[in-house]
Design a protein around this motif. Structure first.
Motif, mmCIF file in Angstrom:
data_model
loop_
_atom_site.group_PDB
_atom_site.id
_atom_site.type_symbol
_atom_site.label_atom_id
_atom_site.label_comp_id
_atom_site.label_asym_id
_atom_site.label_seq_id
_atom_site.Cartn_x
_atom_site.Cartn_y
_atom_site.Cartn_z
ATOM 1 N N ALA A 89 2.600 -13.234 10.425
ATOM 2 C CA ALA A 89 2.065 -14.598 10.495
ATOM 3 C C ALA A 89 2.211 -15.295 9.150
ATOM 4 O O ALA A 89 2.104 -14.659 8.091
ATOM 5 C CB ALA A 89 0.594 -14.569 10.909
ATOM 6 N N ALA A 90 2.426 -16.585 9.176
ATOM 7 C CA ALA A 90 2.513 -17.358 7.931
ATOM 8 C C ALA A 90 1.166 -17.405 7.229
ATOM 9 O O ALA A 90 1.090 -17.261 6.007
ATOM 10 C CB ALA A 90 3.006 -18.774 8.227
ATOM 11 N N ALA A 91 0.084 -17.589 8.000
ATOM 12 C CA ALA A 91 -1.255 -17.673 7.408
ATOM 13 C C ALA A 91 -2.308 -17.360 8.462
ATOM 14 O O ALA A 91 -2.195 -17.791 9.610
ATOM 15 C CB ALA A 91 -1.498 -19.068 6.838
ATOM 16 N N VAL A 92 -3.330 -16.615 8.040
ATOM 17 C CA VAL A 92 -4.502 -16.368 8.877
ATOM 18 C C VAL A 92 -5.727 -16.678 8.024
ATOM 19 O O VAL A 92 -5.912 -16.084 6.955
ATOM 20 C CB VAL A 92 -4.558 -14.908 9.381
ATOM 21 C CG1 VAL A 92 -5.857 -14.651 10.131
ATOM 22 C CG2 VAL A 92 -3.350 -14.601 10.263
ATOM 23 N N ALA A 93 -6.545 -17.636 8.481
ATOM 24 C CA ALA A 93 -7.753 -18.023 7.754
ATOM 25 C C ALA A 93 -8.950 -17.953 8.699
ATOM 26 O O ALA A 93 -8.924 -18.553 9.778
ATOM 27 C CB ALA A 93 -7.612 -19.433 7.187
ATOM 28 N N LEU A 94 -9.971 -17.199 8.294
ATOM 29 C CA LEU A 94 -11.218 -17.093 9.050
ATOM 30 C C LEU A 94 -12.354 -17.550 8.143
ATOM 31 O O LEU A 94 -12.570 -16.973 7.071
ATOM 32 C CB LEU A 94 -11.473 -15.640 9.481
ATOM 33 C CG LEU A 94 -10.427 -14.970 10.356
ATOM 34 C CD1 LEU A 94 -10.760 -13.488 10.539
ATOM 35 C CD2 LEU A 94 -10.332 -15.671 11.700
ATOM 36 N N ILE A 113 -10.252 -14.786 4.154
ATOM 37 C CA ILE A 113 -11.426 -14.413 4.917
ATOM 38 C C ILE A 113 -12.640 -14.818 4.083
ATOM 39 O O ILE A 113 -12.832 -14.286 2.984
ATOM 40 C CB ILE A 113 -11.469 -12.878 5.184
ATOM 41 C CG1 ILE A 113 -10.110 -12.333 5.640
ATOM 42 C CG2 ILE A 113 -12.604 -12.528 6.129
ATOM 43 C CD1 ILE A 113 -9.631 -12.795 6.968
ATOM 44 N N GLY A 114 -13.451 -15.743 4.574
ATOM 45 C CA GLY A 114 -14.598 -16.210 3.800
ATOM 46 C C GLY A 114 -15.826 -16.415 4.662
ATOM 47 O O GLY A 114 -15.743 -17.025 5.725
ATOM 48 N N GLY A 115 -16.949 -15.870 4.235
ATOM 49 C CA GLY A 115 -18.197 -16.043 4.969
ATOM 50 C C GLY A 115 -18.124 -15.512 6.384
ATOM 51 O O GLY A 115 -18.748 -16.048 7.290
ATOM 52 N N SER A 136 -18.133 -11.961 2.613
ATOM 53 C CA SER A 136 -17.989 -11.499 3.993
ATOM 54 C C SER A 136 -18.611 -10.124 4.171
ATOM 55 O O SER A 136 -18.939 -9.442 3.204
ATOM 56 C CB SER A 136 -16.511 -11.471 4.387
ATOM 57 O OG SER A 136 -15.972 -12.781 4.413
ATOM 58 N N SER A 137 -18.757 -9.728 5.428
ATOM 59 C CA SER A 137 -19.324 -8.432 5.793
ATOM 60 C C SER A 137 -18.316 -7.688 6.659
ATOM 61 O O SER A 137 -17.812 -8.236 7.629
ATOM 62 C CB SER A 137 -20.625 -8.659 6.568
ATOM 63 O OG SER A 137 -21.131 -7.455 7.066
ATOM 64 N N VAL A 138 -18.033 -6.427 6.272
ATOM 65 C CA VAL A 138 -17.078 -5.614 7.014
ATOM 66 C C VAL A 138 -17.819 -4.384 7.530
ATOM 67 O O VAL A 138 -18.360 -3.606 6.743
ATOM 68 C CB VAL A 138 -15.881 -5.206 6.130
ATOM 69 C CG1 VAL A 138 -14.902 -4.339 6.912
ATOM 70 C CG2 VAL A 138 -15.178 -6.451 5.571
ATOM 71 N N GLY A 139 -17.833 -4.196 8.843
ATOM 72 C CA GLY A 139 -18.610 -3.136 9.472
ATOM 73 C C GLY A 139 -18.048 -1.747 9.310
ATOM 74 O O GLY A 139 -18.700 -0.766 9.644
ATOM 75 N N ASN A 140 -16.848 -1.618 8.791
ATOM 76 C CA ASN A 140 -16.267 -0.298 8.560
ATOM 77 C C ASN A 140 -15.506 -0.341 7.238
ATOM 78 O O ASN A 140 -16.109 -0.595 6.210
ATOM 79 C CB ASN A 140 -15.399 0.128 9.741
ATOM 80 C CG ASN A 140 -15.244 1.637 9.850
ATOM 81 O OD1 ASN A 140 -16.003 2.394 9.260
ATOM 82 N ND2 ASN A 140 -14.252 2.070 10.597
ATOM 83 N N ASN A 141 -14.200 -0.128 7.232
ATOM 84 C CA ASN A 141 -13.411 -0.061 5.999
ATOM 85 C C ASN A 141 -12.662 -1.363 5.726
ATOM 86 O O ASN A 141 -12.245 -2.049 6.647
ATOM 87 C CB ASN A 141 -12.367 1.058 6.102
ATOM 88 C CG ASN A 141 -13.006 2.412 6.270
ATOM 89 O OD1 ASN A 141 -13.835 2.823 5.465
ATOM 90 N ND2 ASN A 141 -12.621 3.120 7.329
ATOM 91 N N LEU A 142 -12.469 -1.646 4.426
ATOM 92 C CA LEU A 142 -11.577 -2.717 3.993
ATOM 93 C C LEU A 142 -10.442 -2.053 3.229
ATOM 94 O O LEU A 142 -10.677 -1.371 2.235
ATOM 95 C CB LEU A 142 -12.313 -3.722 3.103
ATOM 96 C CG LEU A 142 -11.574 -5.031 2.783
ATOM 97 C CD1 LEU A 142 -12.553 -6.078 2.280
ATOM 98 C CD2 LEU A 142 -10.434 -4.883 1.821
ATOM 99 N N ASP A 143 -9.217 -2.259 3.705
ATOM 100 C CA ASP A 143 -8.030 -1.696 3.069
ATOM 101 C C ASP A 143 -7.049 -2.831 2.803
ATOM 102 O O ASP A 143 -6.601 -3.510 3.726
ATOM 103 C CB ASP A 143 -7.384 -0.654 3.988
ATOM 104 C CG ASP A 143 -6.163 0.026 3.366
ATOM 105 O OD1 ASP A 143 -5.692 -0.411 2.295
ATOM 106 O OD2 ASP A 143 -5.678 0.996 3.963
ATOM 107 N N ALA A 144 -6.748 -3.049 1.519
ATOM 108 C CA ALA A 144 -5.754 -4.046 1.119
ATOM 109 C C ALA A 144 -4.686 -3.325 0.315
ATOM 110 O O ALA A 144 -4.964 -2.831 -0.781
ATOM 111 C CB ALA A 144 -6.399 -5.156 0.299
#
Length: 191
Positions: A89-94, A113-115, A136-144
């Protein structure tokens, strides 16, 4: 007030050019192809086709949101009961979103990803533009991992692990609450 998107509403939107039902066999009557804007309605799932731009504002998605190659998604104040996936995808914003499942953006452009509250994993891999996760809140893992446009991870709550490697330039950020470990390029990003 939330409304359920019906065939009559979709037909009216098709005439207006903003929203259309696809002829693809994977789409049911209340699944939508988004090539414009969708407001405060309820839909089964959303597909953003190649090269399209979709704006969701106050939308409830009962299933998944899928963003295809070179497409862009800007979702604000939405509830997604499934997951969000952007592949090339070119961009994904949440922004101020609630996503019950996983969010995965890979081999694409930017991810912002914000708020946002994510019930599952957040995976951001091999993107070539800015990757940003804040407040933001992540219910499991964040992998970048393997992102090349810059990564910021700041002021988040991550239930399990914060990890990532091979980001160039190295990630920036901090002040994250991490329930598991902050490791690899994200060591020291908690607190």
């Amino acid at each position: 007030m939330r409304r359920t998107l019906s065939i009559a509403v979709v037909t009216a939107a098709v005439v207006g050019g903003g929203l259309s039902l696809g002829a693809a066999p994977a789409l049911a009557a209340d699944d939508v192809r988004c090539t414009g804007a969708i407001g405060a309605v309820e839909v089964k799932s959303v597909l953003v086709p190649e090269d399209a731009t979709c704006t969701l504002n106050g939308t409830t998605v009962l299933g998944d949101v899928t963003v295809l190659e070179d497409a862009s998604l800007n979702a604000r104040d939405v509830e997604v009961r499934g997951g969000v996936q952007g592949q090339r995808a070119a961009a994904v914003a949440l922004g101020n979103a609630q996503v019950r499942g996983n969010v995965k953006v890979q081999d694409g452009g930017s991810a912002t990803i914000g708020g946002t509250t994510i019930g599952g994993d957040l995976q951001l891999t091999k993107n070539d533009s800015t990757v940003q996760v804040t407040n933001s809140s992540v219910g499991n893992n964040l992998d970048a991992s393997e992102n090349t446009g810059g990564v910021e991870v700041s002021h988040n709550w991550i239930r399990s692990n914060l990890t990532g490697q091979d980001n160039v330039p190295a990630p920036v950020g901090g002040d994250n609450v991490v329930g598991g470990t902050a490791e690899k390029q994200f060591e020291g990003f908690e607190g």
